[in-house]
Scaffold this motif. Structure first.
Motif, PDB file in Angstrom:
ATOM      1  N   SER A  53     117.460  79.378  33.457  1.00 54.14           N
ATOM      2  CA  SER A  53     116.256  78.668  33.866  1.00 54.14           C
ATOM      3  C   SER A  53     116.083  77.387  33.059  1.00 54.14           C
ATOM      4  CB  SER A  53     115.044  79.587  33.691  1.00 54.14           C
ATOM      5  OG  SER A  53     113.848  78.907  34.012  1.00 54.14           O
ATOM      6  N   GLN A  54     116.321  77.473  31.751  1.00 48.60           N
ATOM      7  CA  GLN A  54     116.214  76.275  30.915  1.00 48.60           C
ATOM      8  C   GLN A  54     117.239  75.233  31.331  1.00 48.60           C
ATOM      9  OE1 GLN A  54     113.760  75.898  28.471  1.00 48.60           O
ATOM     10  NE2 GLN A  54     114.418  73.754  28.597  1.00 48.60           N
ATOM     11  N   GLY A  55     118.434  75.687  31.707  1.00 49.66           N
ATOM     12  CA  GLY A  55     119.456  74.768  32.189  1.00 49.66           C
ATOM     13  C   GLY A  55     119.013  74.036  33.442  1.00 49.66           C
ATOM     14  N   GLY A  56     118.380  74.752  34.374  1.00 53.14           N
ATOM     15  CA  GLY A  56     117.866  74.112  35.584  1.00 53.14           C
ATOM     16  C   GLY A  56     116.755  73.131  35.283  1.00 53.14           C
ATOM     17  N   TYR A  57     115.900  73.504  34.351  1.00 54.64           N
ATOM     18  CA  TYR A  57     114.784  72.635  33.947  1.00 54.64           C
ATOM     19  C   TYR A  57     115.320  71.344  33.340  1.00 54.64           C
ATOM     20  CZ  TYR A  57     110.263  71.429  31.800  1.00 54.64           C
ATOM     21  OH  TYR A  57     109.092  70.803  31.437  1.00 54.64           O
ATOM     22  N   MET A  62     117.079  69.838  45.814  1.00 53.35           N
ATOM     23  CA  MET A  62     117.737  70.246  44.580  1.00 53.35           C
ATOM     24  C   MET A  62     118.475  71.550  44.868  1.00 53.35           C
ATOM     25  SD  MET A  62     116.536  67.785  42.660  1.00 53.35           S
ATOM     26  CE  MET A  62     116.933  68.222  40.976  1.00 53.35           C
ATOM     27  N   LEU A  63     119.796  71.504  44.867  1.00 50.41           N
ATOM     28  CA  LEU A  63     120.626  72.638  45.242  1.00 50.41           C
ATOM     29  C   LEU A  63     121.228  73.237  43.971  1.00 50.41           C
ATOM     30  CD1 LEU A  63     121.849  74.284  47.568  1.00 50.41           C
ATOM     31  CD2 LEU A  63     123.634  72.560  47.759  1.00 50.41           C
ATOM     32  N   ALA A  64     120.690  74.365  43.536  1.00 46.24           N
ATOM     33  CA  ALA A  64     121.097  74.960  42.258  1.00 46.24           C
ATOM     34  C   ALA A  64     122.173  76.016  42.468  1.00 46.24           C
ATOM     35  CB  ALA A  64     119.889  75.576  41.563  1.00 46.24           C
ATOM     36  N   ALA A  65     123.052  76.149  41.478  1.00 50.10           N
ATOM     37  CA  ALA A  65     124.166  77.086  41.575  1.00 50.10           C
ATOM     38  C   ALA A  65     123.742  78.534  41.387  1.00 50.10           C
ATOM     39  CB  ALA A  65     125.254  76.734  40.571  1.00 50.10           C
ATOM     40  N   ALA A  81     117.393  77.305  39.797  1.00 49.04           N
ATOM     41  CA  ALA A  81     116.468  76.775  40.804  1.00 49.04           C
ATOM     42  C   ALA A  81     115.021  76.939  40.359  1.00 49.04           C
ATOM     43  CB  ALA A  81     116.696  77.472  42.145  1.00 49.04           C
ATOM     44  N   LEU A  82     114.695  78.085  39.770  1.00 51.62           N
ATOM     45  CA  LEU A  82     113.328  78.308  39.286  1.00 51.62           C
ATOM     46  C   LEU A  82     113.001  77.348  38.139  1.00 51.62           C
ATOM     47  CD1 LEU A  82     113.185  82.215  39.371  1.00 51.62           C
ATOM     48  CD2 LEU A  82     112.195  80.602  41.015  1.00 51.62           C
ATOM     49  N   GLY A  83     113.971  77.092  37.280  1.00 50.84           N
ATOM     50  CA  GLY A  83     113.772  76.103  36.225  1.00 50.84           C
ATOM     51  C   GLY A  83     113.563  74.713  36.798  1.00 50.84           C
ATOM     52  N   HIS A 118     107.408  84.514  42.956  1.00 45.52           N
ATOM     53  CA  HIS A 118     107.324  83.060  42.844  1.00 45.52           C
ATOM     54  C   HIS A 118     106.857  82.423  44.151  1.00 45.52           C
ATOM     55  CE1 HIS A 118     109.323  82.830  38.884  1.00 45.52           C
ATOM     56  NE2 HIS A 118     109.968  83.898  39.302  1.00 45.52           N
ATOM     57  N   PHE A 119     106.124  81.327  44.003  1.00 48.61           N
ATOM     58  CA  PHE A 119     105.645  80.576  45.171  1.00 48.61           C
ATOM     59  C   PHE A 119     105.880  79.091  44.923  1.00 48.61           C
ATOM     60  CE2 PHE A 119     102.531  78.209  47.581  1.00 48.61           C
ATOM     61  CZ  PHE A 119     102.696  78.747  48.850  1.00 48.61           C
ATOM     62  N   PRO A 120     106.332  78.354  45.930  1.00 46.43           N
ATOM     63  CA  PRO A 120     106.706  78.844  47.256  1.00 46.43           C
ATOM     64  C   PRO A 120     107.975  79.690  47.208  1.00 46.43           C
ATOM     65  CG  PRO A 120     107.326  76.553  47.010  1.00 46.43           C
ATOM     66  CD  PRO A 120     106.530  76.899  45.782  1.00 46.43           C
ATOM     67  N   GLY A 121     108.172  80.493  48.245  1.00 47.03           N
ATOM     68  CA  GLY A 121     109.366  81.321  48.322  1.00 47.03           C
ATOM     69  C   GLY A 121     110.624  80.468  48.278  1.00 47.03           C
ATOM     70  N   LEU A 122     111.630  80.936  47.527  1.00 44.27           N
ATOM     71  CA  LEU A 122     112.844  80.149  47.295  1.00 44.27           C
ATOM     72  C   LEU A 122     113.890  80.419  48.365  1.00 44.27           C
ATOM     73  CD1 LEU A 122     114.414  78.215  45.379  1.00 44.27           C
ATOM     74  CD2 LEU A 122     115.278  80.277  44.225  1.00 44.27           C
ATOM     75  N   THR A 123     114.330  79.354  49.017  1.00 47.49           N
ATOM     76  CA  THR A 123     115.492  79.445  49.898  1.00 47.49           C
ATOM     77  C   THR A 123     116.722  79.732  49.049  1.00 47.49           C
ATOM     78  OG1 THR A 123     114.679  78.060  51.702  1.00 47.49           O
ATOM     79  CG2 THR A 123     117.056  78.031  51.315  1.00 47.49           C
TER      80      THR A 123
END
Length: 355
Positions: A232-236, A264-267, A272-274, A304-309
């Motif tokens: 999460s920290q990495g995404g942030y 933003m397309l996270a691996a 993605a949450l970050g 989590h909201f909004p729901g994550l694709t």
């Protein structure tokens, strides 16, 4: 003082060897009436069987070692739960080790090597490596597990590796990446920022390759590819690094000419949450200003909201299959696992759901 096996043998009127065969699980089982007499004596005296003696008698310890990257990551906790279910069903207990705090002065794979050596010292029947394999496997790990398999141990990896004689459960990382980007393209997305994760980890690298190859097939290139920790920290941090790299005024996520939002397309999902937290910290709305997609469909996404694709992998099933491969190698089962795209409010049109 603990009750000794010699006391049980004396009360039951049998030899020490006979008592050991009954209580420590040898394949050479005495006659039923003798075995019952030994068990009754053990119960009367309160004798507790010695696990080490049982292992020597059975040539098995009833233990399976599981190596994950981060125990706190819901991806790995879901896989671990599946491993535990299958292990208990076969009479095994799971020893768990995480590698997020690297050993050997921080060398890649050092913590994993330390965990594997510990499992080998405990004579585990099998070792499951759920952590993403490295682009270049540690030669010491290869050597240690090579000796382990030659001595009868079984090794299962999630994804191919250079580990000799390891059984491989193939996870459809590339197929998932292709399916996810294809779905987003069908929803009209054209501008992607890829949060790539560490290149040396096969899972991150293969997913990113799937993302970029699918975009290339559509005549597109990512706006940026930002590498960061698979956390999460990495995404942030990766998201803030991208935002800070932009020229011009306040970023509103849109191309001034096309009016198209970024995605933003996270691996993975935790990145993605970050990313979502980072976007909010800059006052950006999801999905109105920036869209976000992840990979895995970890169980905690419901909070989590909004729901994550995302791309949903059957994480507990992956754990169960890996454990079955390790502990019941003769059982016929799939050698690969794929998943399905789940479109939610964070990316896509917000109306299509594959839950």
């Amino acid at each position: 003082m603990p009750v000794k096996l010699t006391e049980v043998a004396r009360l039951a009127g049998v030899s020490l060897a006979t008592a050991s065969r009954v209580l420590n699980g040898s394949s050479r089982t005495p006659a039923p009436d003798i075995a019952e007499r030994v068990r009754a004596a053990a119960e009367e005296l309160g004798y507790v069987a010695n696990a080490q003696a049982q292992a020597l008698a059975r040539s098995t310890t009833g233990l399976v070692g599981l190596v994950v990257h981060d125990i706190a990551d819901p991806y790995f906790s879901a896989i671990a739960h599946g491993v535990q279910q299958a292990a208990l069903a076969s009479g095994h207990q799971v020893l768990l080790a995480g590698t997020d705090l690297e050993g050997d002065a921080g060398s890649p794979g050092g913590a994993e090597l330390a965990a594997v050596n510990a499992f080998i010292s405990y004579r585990t029947d099998a070792i499951i490596l759920a952590a993403s394999r490295l682009l270049n496997e540690d030669a010491r790990l290869i050597k240690a597990l090579g000796r382990y398999t030659k001595n009868g141990g079984r090794v299962v990896t999630l994804g191919a590796s250079a580990i000799p004689d390891a059984q491989v459960l193939r996870v459809g990382h590339r197929e998932g990446a292709v399916a996810l980007v294809s779905a987003l393209l069908r929803q009209g997305m054209r501008r992607f920022v890829i949060l790539a994760g560490p290149h040396e980890r096969n899972t991150a690298r293969i997913r990113v390759q799937g993302f970029t190859e699918t975009l290339a097939a559509a005549g597109l290139e990512p706006v940026a590819v930002v590498e960061g920790a698979f956390t999460s920290q990495g995404g942030y941090d990766s998201t803030l690094a991208f935002l800070d790299s932009l020229d011009g005024g306040p970023f509103d996520g849109k191309d001034s000419q096309a009016g198209a939002p970024f995605c933003m397309l996270a691996a993975n999902d935790v990145m993605a949450l970050g990313a979502m937290a980072a976007l909010r910290s800059r006052g950006l709305r999801i999905p109105e200003d920036v869209q976000v997609a992840g990979f895995d469909d970890i169980p905690t996404l419901r909070d989590h909201f909004p729901g994550l694709t995302t791309y949903r992998l059957p994480l507990e099933e992956i754990g169960r299959l890996a454990a079955t491969m390790a502990l019941s190698p003769s059982t016929k089962q799939p050698s690969s696992v794929t998943g399905t795209v789940v479109l939610r409010e964070s990316a896509g049109d917000g109306t299509t759901h594959h839950d």
